[in-house]
Design an enzyme around this catalytic site. Structure first.
Site, PDB file in Angstrom:
ATOM      1  N   LYS A 144       5.226  -2.002  13.646  1.00 39.76           N
ATOM      2  CA  LYS A 144       4.071  -2.861  13.911  1.00 39.76           C
ATOM      3  C   LYS A 144       3.330  -2.533  15.203  1.00 39.76           C
ATOM      4  O   LYS A 144       2.270  -3.100  15.472  1.00 39.76           O
ATOM      5  CB  LYS A 144       4.518  -4.336  13.941  1.00 39.76           C
ATOM      6  CG  LYS A 144       5.009  -4.840  12.588  1.00 39.76           C
ATOM      7  CD  LYS A 144       5.425  -6.286  12.641  1.00 39.76           C
ATOM      8  CE  LYS A 144       4.245  -7.205  12.864  1.00 39.76           C
ATOM      9  NZ  LYS A 144       4.620  -8.627  12.819  1.00 39.76           N
ATOM     10  N   GLY A 165       2.109 -10.266   1.955  1.00 42.10           N
ATOM     11  CA  GLY A 165       1.215  -9.193   2.404  1.00 42.10           C
ATOM     12  C   GLY A 165      -0.077  -9.728   2.995  1.00 42.10           C
ATOM     13  O   GLY A 165      -0.654 -10.691   2.498  1.00 42.10           O
ATOM     14  N   TYR A 222      -5.764 -16.048  23.890  1.00 39.59           N
ATOM     15  CA  TYR A 222      -4.319 -16.068  24.105  1.00 39.59           C
ATOM     16  C   TYR A 222      -3.780 -17.497  24.004  1.00 39.59           C
ATOM     17  O   TYR A 222      -4.297 -18.413  24.656  1.00 39.59           O
ATOM     18  CB  TYR A 222      -4.004 -15.474  25.479  1.00 39.59           C
ATOM     19  CG  TYR A 222      -2.537 -15.277  25.755  1.00 39.59           C
ATOM     20  CD1 TYR A 222      -1.878 -14.130  25.338  1.00 39.59           C
ATOM     21  CD2 TYR A 222      -1.807 -16.242  26.448  1.00 39.59           C
ATOM     22  CE1 TYR A 222      -0.531 -13.943  25.603  1.00 39.59           C
ATOM     23  CE2 TYR A 222      -0.470 -16.067  26.712  1.00 39.59           C
ATOM     24  CZ  TYR A 222       0.168 -14.915  26.290  1.00 39.59           C
ATOM     25  OH  TYR A 222       1.498 -14.740  26.543  1.00 39.59           O
ATOM     26  N   TYR A 242      -8.472 -13.140  12.490  1.00 39.18           N
ATOM     27  CA  TYR A 242      -7.257 -13.186  11.681  1.00 39.18           C
ATOM     28  C   TYR A 242      -6.875 -14.638  11.389  1.00 39.18           C
ATOM     29  O   TYR A 242      -6.623 -15.015  10.232  1.00 39.18           O
ATOM     30  CB  TYR A 242      -6.103 -12.476  12.390  1.00 39.18           C
ATOM     31  CG  TYR A 242      -4.745 -12.819  11.826  1.00 39.18           C
ATOM     32  CD1 TYR A 242      -4.353 -12.315  10.584  1.00 39.18           C
ATOM     33  CD2 TYR A 242      -3.882 -13.662  12.505  1.00 39.18           C
ATOM     34  CE1 TYR A 242      -3.113 -12.653  10.042  1.00 39.18           C
ATOM     35  CE2 TYR A 242      -2.649 -14.000  11.976  1.00 39.18           C
ATOM     36  CZ  TYR A 242      -2.264 -13.491  10.749  1.00 39.18           C
ATOM     37  OH  TYR A 242      -1.047 -13.837  10.213  1.00 39.18           O
ATOM     38  N   VAL A 244       7.634 -14.836  14.692  1.00 33.56           N
ATOM     39  CA  VAL A 244       8.812 -14.335  13.996  1.00 33.56           C
ATOM     40  C   VAL A 244       9.268 -13.028  14.640  1.00 33.56           C
ATOM     41  O   VAL A 244       8.456 -12.157  14.951  1.00 33.56           O
ATOM     42  CB  VAL A 244       8.515 -14.112  12.499  1.00 33.56           C
ATOM     43  CG1 VAL A 244       9.803 -13.758  11.753  1.00 33.56           C
ATOM     44  CG2 VAL A 244       7.860 -15.349  11.871  1.00 33.56           C
ATOM     45  N   LYS A 300      -6.814 -16.839   7.638  1.00 31.05           N
ATOM     46  CA  LYS A 300      -5.684 -17.616   7.120  1.00 31.05           C
ATOM     47  C   LYS A 300      -6.064 -19.083   6.933  1.00 31.05           C
ATOM     48  O   LYS A 300      -5.701 -19.710   5.931  1.00 31.05           O
ATOM     49  CB  LYS A 300      -4.490 -17.496   8.074  1.00 31.05           C
ATOM     50  CG  LYS A 300      -3.828 -16.122   8.067  1.00 31.05           C
ATOM     51  CD  LYS A 300      -3.185 -15.840   6.728  1.00 31.05           C
ATOM     52  CE  LYS A 300      -2.349 -14.588   6.731  1.00 31.05           C
ATOM     53  NZ  LYS A 300      -1.692 -14.341   5.425  1.00 31.05           N
ATOM     54  N   SER A 316       0.019 -14.903  33.816  1.00 28.12           N
ATOM     55  CA  SER A 316      -0.723 -16.072  33.337  1.00 28.12           C
ATOM     56  C   SER A 316      -2.109 -16.104  33.959  1.00 28.12           C
ATOM     57  O   SER A 316      -2.259 -15.918  35.174  1.00 28.12           O
ATOM     58  CB  SER A 316       0.025 -17.355  33.685  1.00 28.12           C
ATOM     59  OG  SER A 316      -0.764 -18.486  33.358  1.00 28.12           O
ATOM     60  N   HIS A 317      -3.130 -16.343  33.129  1.00 26.79           N
ATOM     61  CA  HIS A 317      -4.492 -16.523  33.618  1.00 26.79           C
ATOM     62  C   HIS A 317      -4.923 -17.981  33.417  1.00 26.79           C
ATOM     63  O   HIS A 317      -6.112 -18.287  33.395  1.00 26.79           O
ATOM     64  CB  HIS A 317      -5.432 -15.567  32.882  1.00 26.79           C
ATOM     65  CG  HIS A 317      -5.087 -14.121  33.099  1.00 26.79           C
ATOM     66  ND1 HIS A 317      -5.580 -13.380  34.141  1.00 26.79           N
ATOM     67  CD2 HIS A 317      -4.251 -13.294  32.417  1.00 26.79           C
ATOM     68  CE1 HIS A 317      -5.085 -12.149  34.091  1.00 26.79           C
ATOM     69  NE2 HIS A 317      -4.277 -12.077  33.049  1.00 26.79           N
ATOM     70  N   LYS A 372       0.829  -1.203   0.000  1.00 28.48           N
ATOM     71  CA  LYS A 372       0.000   0.000   0.000  1.00 28.48           C
ATOM     72  C   LYS A 372       0.869   1.261   0.000  1.00 28.48           C
ATOM     73  O   LYS A 372       0.454   2.320  -0.479  1.00 28.48           O
ATOM     74  CB  LYS A 372      -0.929  -0.014   1.220  1.00 28.48           C
ATOM     75  CG  LYS A 372      -2.151   0.879   1.086  1.00 28.48           C
ATOM     76  CD  LYS A 372      -3.079   0.677   2.284  1.00 28.48           C
ATOM     77  CE  LYS A 372      -4.291   1.602   2.181  1.00 28.48           C
ATOM     78  NZ  LYS A 372      -5.158   1.470   3.380  1.00 28.48           N
ATOM     79  N   SER A 393      -0.279 -18.909   8.861  1.00 25.99           N
ATOM     80  CA  SER A 393       0.045 -18.465  10.223  1.00 25.99           C
ATOM     81  C   SER A 393      -0.173 -19.573  11.236  1.00 25.99           C
ATOM     82  O   SER A 393      -1.087 -20.400  11.090  1.00 25.99           O
ATOM     83  CB  SER A 393      -0.825 -17.263  10.602  1.00 25.99           C
ATOM     84  OG  SER A 393      -0.645 -16.921  11.961  1.00 25.99           O
TER      85      SER A 393
END
Length: 316
Positions: free
Chosen positions: A178, A74, A280, A141, A170, A145, A203-204, A32, A114
């Site tokens: 980001k 992308g 999570y 998201y 990564v 994918k 941690s939960h 973009k 991903s």
């Protein structure tokens, strides 16, 4: 010509740098290009042409020069994005169009999937294509994918070579644009530099102590090595994991950052934000057998070594 989408982004810009170093100069960068900070990732790189992502499909239909390869990196990568229509358009549908172009013009393709597709890892982290329709991502998201992976496997027509890569966590240079989605290493360096301390998510989950949440952290240089190897290999099409193959704790990671910065450890814990708490991942670890079985033998960078190299570049 080699086409790289998401060109100004983190992984893609590292890929272009490696391609340049390997002698590939005819790079078509697709993005973009509306983020000045992100665009600095392309400074100093050899690029033949920049093409806006919104006109890319018109552009490619007019090309008469040979296109050797497409790296489709992308995507809308924000795991907190809940606009499903936007994610379908940018991640699933856009990749479908690239896939069909690659069939029409006989172009080999690597695209970014991903590890978010694995959800809580109920079925493990093995890149068995038979399991992909059963995966339950934790956010839209990941859904976008996984929807493409499922679609690709169902197609009767496929590019003569294609690979979908499930990127795990990564990290490395070029991710500073980001924001919230940058790696913990970048956030840790900034916090430690400013405050001398680092706050990690508490941690939960009763099965994990604070800081003992585990992820497969993989250095971007290793990710690029795999992509370039597959570009030359051009056999054994399919969907592959791309992680280090070793899960490490967030405490391990942050302690490595403190050591690389020459600072004493000072770590505390805060609640995980409510908007991501039930989405999570407490553990991820790529099963890398499939990639290794097709001949990939390069070792992956140990976490401490990768953090040291990355922090040295941040300092520079």
């Amino acid at each position: 010509m080699i086409i790289v989408t998401g060109a100004a982004g983190f992984i893609a810009s590292n890929l272009i740098k490696r391609l340049n170093n390997d002698g590939f100069k005819h790079i078509i960068a697709v993005d973009k290009f509306d983020n000045p900070v992100k665009n600095t990732n392309l400074e100093g790189l050899i690029i033949q042409e920049k093409v806006d992502r919104n006109i890319f499909f018109e552009w490619i239909q007019k090309q008469t020069a040979e296109i050797e390869f497409i790296f489709h990196i992308g995507a809308r990568t924000d795991t907190t994005e809940f606009d499903k229509e936007l994610l379908f358009k940018l991640n699933t549908e856009y990749t479908q169009k690239i896939w069909n172009i690659c069939i029409e013009k006989q172009i080999p393709l690597i695209y970014a999937s991903s590890a978010a597709t694995y959800g809580l890892g109920e079925l493990g982290y093995k890149d068995d294509e038979a399991l992909i329709p059963q995966l339950k991502p934790l956010n839209p998201y990941g859904d976008s994918k996984n929807e493409f992976d499922i679609w690709a496997l169902k197609q009767s027509q496929k590019p003569f070579f294609w690979a979908g890569l499930k990127f795990f966590n990564v990290y490395g240079p070029g991710e500073y644009h980001k924001g919230r989605m940058a790696s913990v290493i970048l956030h840790a360096h900034k916090q430690i530099q400013e405050t001398g301390a680092m706050k990690l998510f508490r941690s939960h989950n009763p099965n994990y102590k604070d800081g003992q949440q585990m992820r497969d952290f993989v250095y971007v240089k290793d990710v690029v090595d795999v992509m370039v190897w597959l570009m030359h290999h051009r056999k054994n099409s399919g969907i592959y994991n791309l992680g280090s193959g070793t899960a490490r704790t967030f405490l391990d990671l942050v302690k490595a950052v403190f050591k690389s910065m020459g600072k004493p450890e000072k770590i505390s814990f805060i609640d995980t934000p409510a908007d991501i708490r039930d989405k999570y991942q407490y553990f991820t670890e790529a099963d890398m057998d499939k990639l290794q079985k097709i001949g990939y033998k390069n070792p992956f960078t140990p976490l401490e070594e990768g953090v040291q190299d990355y922090v040295s570049q941040i300092k520079a």
